[in-house]
Scaffold this motif. Structure first.
Motif, PDB file in Angstrom:
ATOM      1  N   MET A 153      18.425  24.948 -10.503  1.00  0.00           N
ATOM      2  CA  MET A 153      18.061  24.452 -11.813  1.00  0.00           C
ATOM      3  C   MET A 153      16.922  23.467 -11.655  1.00  0.00           C
ATOM      4  SD  MET A 153      21.756  23.951 -13.550  1.00  0.00           S
ATOM      5  CE  MET A 153      23.019  24.555 -12.450  1.00  0.00           C
ATOM      6  N   GLY A 154      15.944  23.593 -12.503  1.00  0.00           N
ATOM      7  CA  GLY A 154      14.746  22.792 -12.377  1.00  0.00           C
ATOM      8  C   GLY A 154      14.856  21.439 -13.047  1.00  0.00           C
ATOM      9  N   LEU A 155      13.771  20.716 -12.902  1.00  0.00           N
ATOM     10  CA  LEU A 155      13.703  19.377 -13.473  1.00  0.00           C
ATOM     11  C   LEU A 155      13.782  19.408 -14.992  1.00  0.00           C
ATOM     12  CD1 LEU A 155      13.292  16.350 -12.978  1.00  0.00           C
ATOM     13  CD2 LEU A 155      10.830  16.762 -13.055  1.00  0.00           C
ATOM     14  N   SER A 156      13.159  20.392 -15.617  1.00  0.00           N
ATOM     15  CA  SER A 156      13.193  20.454 -17.081  1.00  0.00           C
ATOM     16  C   SER A 156      14.608  20.731 -17.583  1.00  0.00           C
ATOM     17  CB  SER A 156      12.212  21.506 -17.597  1.00  0.00           C
ATOM     18  OG  SER A 156      12.510  22.765 -17.044  1.00  0.00           O
ATOM     19  N   PHE A 157      15.380  21.547 -16.862  1.00  0.00           N
ATOM     20  CA  PHE A 157      16.769  21.783 -17.264  1.00  0.00           C
ATOM     21  C   PHE A 157      17.590  20.507 -17.126  1.00  0.00           C
ATOM     22  CE2 PHE A 157      21.179  22.695 -16.140  1.00  0.00           C
ATOM     23  CZ  PHE A 157      21.584  23.342 -17.299  1.00  0.00           C
ATOM     24  N   SER A 158      17.422  19.799 -16.016  1.00  0.00           N
ATOM     25  CA  SER A 158      18.163  18.555 -15.800  1.00  0.00           C
ATOM     26  C   SER A 158      17.813  17.512 -16.868  1.00  0.00           C
ATOM     27  CB  SER A 158      17.873  17.993 -14.409  1.00  0.00           C
ATOM     28  OG  SER A 158      18.360  18.849 -13.416  1.00  0.00           O
TER      29      SER A 158
END
Length: 140
Positions: free
Chosen positions: A1-6
């Motif tokens: 999971m990427g930074l934008s999801f987090s």
């Protein structure tokens, strides 16, 4: 999971918790009342910091990168704890400043950051002449 999801997850959890905890805070009188320096109108529920911490905690726990989590979560927990205690018992400025300094040091030391040099902080030709101790005392 990427930074934008987090980031989106942290935001969503924070919003949901803020909206959920707000009525509870009002019912339990966990609010900030106007008076003195406080110029706001009405009582403000004191749950935003807790909601943000839990949002960051959830997002951090779902992130792929597991190394270095404690360097974020431990200082954040320290600051939230001092904030809650301050809201309840009016902690002094020196205690809050000490907690903020400890939080910054935990993040710096845990992240492997250190202050090696303050080259010319004032833009003068004097360099570090304004430092209280000579440079050799700071380095090891």
């Amino acid at each position: 999971m990427g930074l934008s999801f987090s980031t989106a997850l942290a935001f969503a959890v924070t919003v949901v918790l803020t909206l959920t905890l707000r009525p509870l805070a009002v019912r339990l009188c966990i609010t900030d009342k106007p008076g003195g320096r406080k110029q706001h109108i009405g009582e403000i529920p004191l749950v935003g910091g807790i909601a943000m911490f839990i949002g960051i905690l959830v997002a951090t726990m779902t992130a792929v990168q597991t190394t270095g989590r404690w360097t974020l979560l431990l200082p954040a927990a320290l600051l939230v704890t001092v904030g809650v205690l301050d809201d309840r018992y009016r902690v002094g400025v020196s205690v809050r400043l000490a907690a903020q300094t400890c939080a910054a040091l935990i993040m710096m030391i845990g992240g492997g950051l250190y202050l090696r040099d303050i080259s010319d902080p004032f833009g003068t030709s004097w360099g570090s002449a304004f430092l209280p101790f000579p440079y050799p005392c700071w380095s090891r």
